[in-house]
Write a protein that holds these residues in place. Structure first.
Motif, short mmCIF file in Angstrom:
data_model
loop_
_atom_site.label_atom_id
_atom_site.label_comp_id
_atom_site.label_asym_id
_atom_site.label_seq_id
_atom_site.Cartn_x
_atom_site.Cartn_y
_atom_site.Cartn_z
N ALA A 1 0.75 -1.19 -0.14
CA ALA A 1 0.06 -0.09 -0.01
C ALA A 1 0.96 1.34 -0.13
CB ALA A 1 -0.95 -0.13 1.27
N GLN A 2 1.88 1.28 0.79
CA GLN A 2 2.76 2.26 0.60
C GLN A 2 3.40 2.52 -0.80
OE1 GLN A 2 6.31 2.14 3.40
NE2 GLN A 2 6.44 4.22 3.42
N VAL A 3 3.81 1.57 -1.40
CA VAL A 3 4.33 1.57 -2.80
C VAL A 3 3.26 2.23 -3.57
CG1 VAL A 3 5.36 0.40 -4.48
CG2 VAL A 3 6.30 -0.06 -2.25
N ARG A 4 1.95 1.98 -3.72
CA ARG A 4 1.03 2.23 -4.49
C ARG A 4 0.96 3.67 -4.14
NH1 ARG A 4 -2.01 -2.48 -3.07
NH2 ARG A 4 -3.36 -0.98 -1.59
N GLU A 5 0.74 4.10 -3.01
CA GLU A 5 0.40 5.56 -2.63
C GLU A 5 1.67 6.32 -3.22
OE1 GLU A 5 -0.83 8.25 1.17
OE2 GLU A 5 -1.56 6.38 0.63
N HIS A 6 2.93 5.79 -3.24
CA HIS A 6 4.15 6.74 -3.35
C HIS A 6 4.01 6.84 -5.18
CE1 HIS A 6 8.00 8.06 -3.77
NE2 HIS A 6 8.25 7.26 -4.81
N LEU A 7 3.44 5.89 -5.71
CA LEU A 7 3.47 5.75 -7.11
C LEU A 7 2.21 6.71 -7.73
CD1 LEU A 7 4.50 2.18 -8.01
CD2 LEU A 7 5.91 4.22 -8.02
N ALA A 8 1.27 6.83 -6.79
CA ALA A 8 0.16 7.45 -7.24
C ALA A 8 0.19 8.89 -7.11
CB ALA A 8 -0.98 7.04 -6.37
N SER A 9 1.13 9.46 -6.28
CA SER A 9 1.42 10.62 -6.35
C SER A 9 2.77 11.26 -6.32
CB SER A 9 0.70 11.44 -5.04
OG SER A 9 0.96 12.91 -4.77
N SER A 10 3.21 12.30 -6.69
CA SER A 10 4.98 12.58 -6.95
C SER A 10 5.12 13.26 -5.67
CB SER A 10 5.14 13.38 -8.06
OG SER A 10 4.31 14.43 -8.08
N GLN A 11 4.18 13.98 -4.82
CA GLN A 11 4.10 14.62 -3.48
C GLN A 11 3.91 13.71 -2.30
OE1 GLN A 11 1.77 18.23 -3.79
NE2 GLN A 11 2.90 19.14 -5.48
N ALA A 12 4.61 14.11 -1.52
CA ALA A 12 4.39 13.33 -0.06
C ALA A 12 3.04 13.45 0.30
CB ALA A 12 5.57 13.64 0.72
#
Length: 561
Positions: free
Chosen positions: A442-453
């Motif tokens: 889930a952390q990887v998916r969210e990181h890929l979905a948005s370039s901003q933290a």
């Protein structure tokens, strides 16, 4: 250079012993006129756990260091090791015997290393008792009027008073401690203080995760922005906690190193440990703006510099071998070390896989970091410096292993190997691995979905989601690193359970010794916290966390464990 060790349990004592032994042997090499035979004995390494036949009963640290490490080690005559201990468990026994010594047993050999500086701090219970006494004195003073006075404590003094006190105790000339150690930071700044009040150059923390804040509180005022802190602990989340509580300003933050070890140690008594099994010690440097855009990992050591250099010239050894007669031609040379592989010039200049200390900029704010890394690499404990990405992956795998083995062995009162093959235990471990893998995915998916933290990602500042991503060799698409999938984690847990079948887990020992707390919040609790941040259900980890906390309070059971 003053090294400080906070937490002198089994691992802390092991690190301090070899660190002090290395300094002592470096000092012996500086003494004039040693014989060739004694010089050879000093240079022999115990990396293979063997002791010299002519020196039974001693554990010899290695001085056969590659050139890139030797050049960064500080002056041994101005280096010392300080042990920070709580007065309650260590005070009385330390005064009675071996006040500044550590006993280490390895392969049946017991050896002692002395000359440590000691710094006793009050425990949490002592601080509480002191506060109670102060309150009672204040109540008595209110009852009897202004007839008495009390001496104000340093913690209650104003900043101006503290500055005036420091001004009175500072000097422009070095102020060495009893072992000759001189603060590197004070030398760089040109202002020296008394050893117990000066800045801490290098601090190696080996305390339990749940005790880190309270243990660090007593010496926090001595930490300098140029200091280096090594976190050698189980679990995860301590670095983020320190950033949030003590070091919010990134520009004034000390240098940080994360470390992990697989060495098997157990404690016989205060400052008396057994090194039961050899392992490895891995560490990585936490990224910092001081490294610039290229970071600390941009340089590799040339292959020719990774080999230990013999002390005597090669030509002299060859002449001695040529002139020897009879069986002397086959005897080891007096000045020789282990065999050194000779490389042609092209291969010697080729980069190796080892990270180079030259990647750490040579500037005052990073000087203690360079020397601390060199000191770690000099230890005869199979030390490896790896990229922070590789270290994060290793730490996550170890986190899940501990999340499976530690709480289950503590609750079942069993050794690690008793879990392997038990259907209930295997099912629980699979569920923990499944939840951990889902959280990381889930952390990887969210990181890929948005370039901003996002706000969820900022809760784990030290764990970069980019480190968990691997590009598929077939499609080129980003995906979770294969070693962090539930299946891979489950296989690794089983492998470790078999390898450590005869061991008791650290959490089991905490409950057995009635320590009063465990590291569960930094193991299963860490996975649960990430799950809440990404809306992933972590029922198994939540349950194990609560059960360990319940058993820690001794609310149920026979109170035997």
């Amino acid at each position: 250079m003053r090294y400080h060790v906070l937490g002198v349990g089994s691992i802390g004592s092991l690190i301090a012993f070899h660190l002090k032994r290395s300094i002592k042997l470096q000092r012996k090499l500086l003494q004039p006129g040693p014989s060739s035979q004694s010089r050879r004995e000093l240079l022999l390494s115990n990396l293979s756990n063997k002791r010299p036949a002519s020196n039974q009963g001693s554990i010899v640290s290695s001085l056969s260091l590659p050139p890139y490490v030797q050049s960064e080690l500080p002056d041994p005559l101005q280096s010392s090791v300080t042990l920070h201990m709580r007065r309650r468990p260590f005070g009385r026994s330390a005064k009675q015997r071996f006040a500044n010594s550590i006993i280490l047993e390895q392969d049946g050999v017991r050896d002692i290393e002395g000359g440590f500086q000691t710094d006793f701090t009050a425990s949490a219970a002592d601080i509480t008792a002191s506060i109670v006494r102060d309150n009672r004195l204040q109540e008595d003073e209110d009852d009897t009027g202004a007839g008495r006075f009390t001496i104000s404590r340093g913690t209650n003094s104003s900043s101006s008073e503290d500055a005036a006190l420091r001004e009175q105790t500072t000097s422009r000339t070095p102020v060495p401690d009893h072992d000759g150690g001189v603060s590197l930071i004070s030398t760089l700044e040109g202002v020296h203080s008394q050893p117990r009040a000066g800045p801490i150059d290098s601090l190696i923390i080996t305390t339990k995760c749940d005790s880190t804040l309270s243990a660090l509180e007593a010496i926090r005022h001595r930490l300098h922005p140029w200091s280096t802190i090594v976190l050698l602990q189980n679990g995860m989340g301590v670095l983020e906690m320190l950033f949030d509580r003590f070091f919010k300003d990134a520009d004034q933050r000390p240098n940080f190193v994360l470390a992990s070890t697989t060495h098997g140690c157990w404690k016989k008594g205060p400052l008396d440990v057994v090194h039961a099994s050899m392992g490895t010690l891995h560490f990585g440097i936490v990224p910092s703006a001081r490294a610039g855009s290229i970071g600390f990992e941009s340089s590799r050591v040339p292959l020719g510099q990774t080999l230990a250099v013999p002390q005597g010239p090669m030509s002299r050894r060859r002449r001695a071998a040529k002139n020897a007669r009879g069986w002397d031609r086959f005897s080891p040379d007096a000045d020789a070390q282990d065999a050194v592989t000779e490389l042609n010039p092209q291969d010697a200049e080729a980069p190796s896989k080892m990270l180079s200390l030259s990647g750490i900029p040579d500037q005052p704010s990073l000087r203690t970091l360079r020397t601390t890394v060199a000191a770690l690499l000099s230890l005869p404990l199979q030390v490896e410096w790896e990229t922070i990405r590789d270290f994060q992956l290793r730490s996550l795998r170890k986190l899940v292993i501990n999340a499976c083995i530690n709480p289950l062995t503590a609750l079942a009162d069993c050794k690690n190997g008793d879990l392997f093959g038990n259907p209930a235990a295997m099912d629980a471990m699979w569920t923990v691995c499944l939840e951990a893998g889902m959280v990381l995915e889930a952390q990887v998916r969210e990181h890929l979905a948005s370039s901003q933290a996002s706000p969820r990602q900022t809760a784990s500042a030290a764990l970069s989601a980019e480190d968990l991503i691997l590009r598929s060799t077939e499609t080129g698409e980003p995906m979770l690193h294969p070693s962090l999938t539930p299946q891979a984690l489950y296989q690794e847990v089983q492998r470790v359970a078999r390898l450590t079948a005869a061991n008791w887990s650290s959490m089991h020992s905490d409950l057995k010794n009635k320590r009063g707390s465990t590291e569960i919040d930094y193991i299963n609790g860490y996975i649960s916290a990430l799950g809440r941040g990404y809306n992933i259900d972590t029922t198994a980890n939540d349950l194990l966390t609560n059960l360990i906390k319940l058993k820690t309070t001794r609310a149920t059971g026979t109170n035997r464990l």
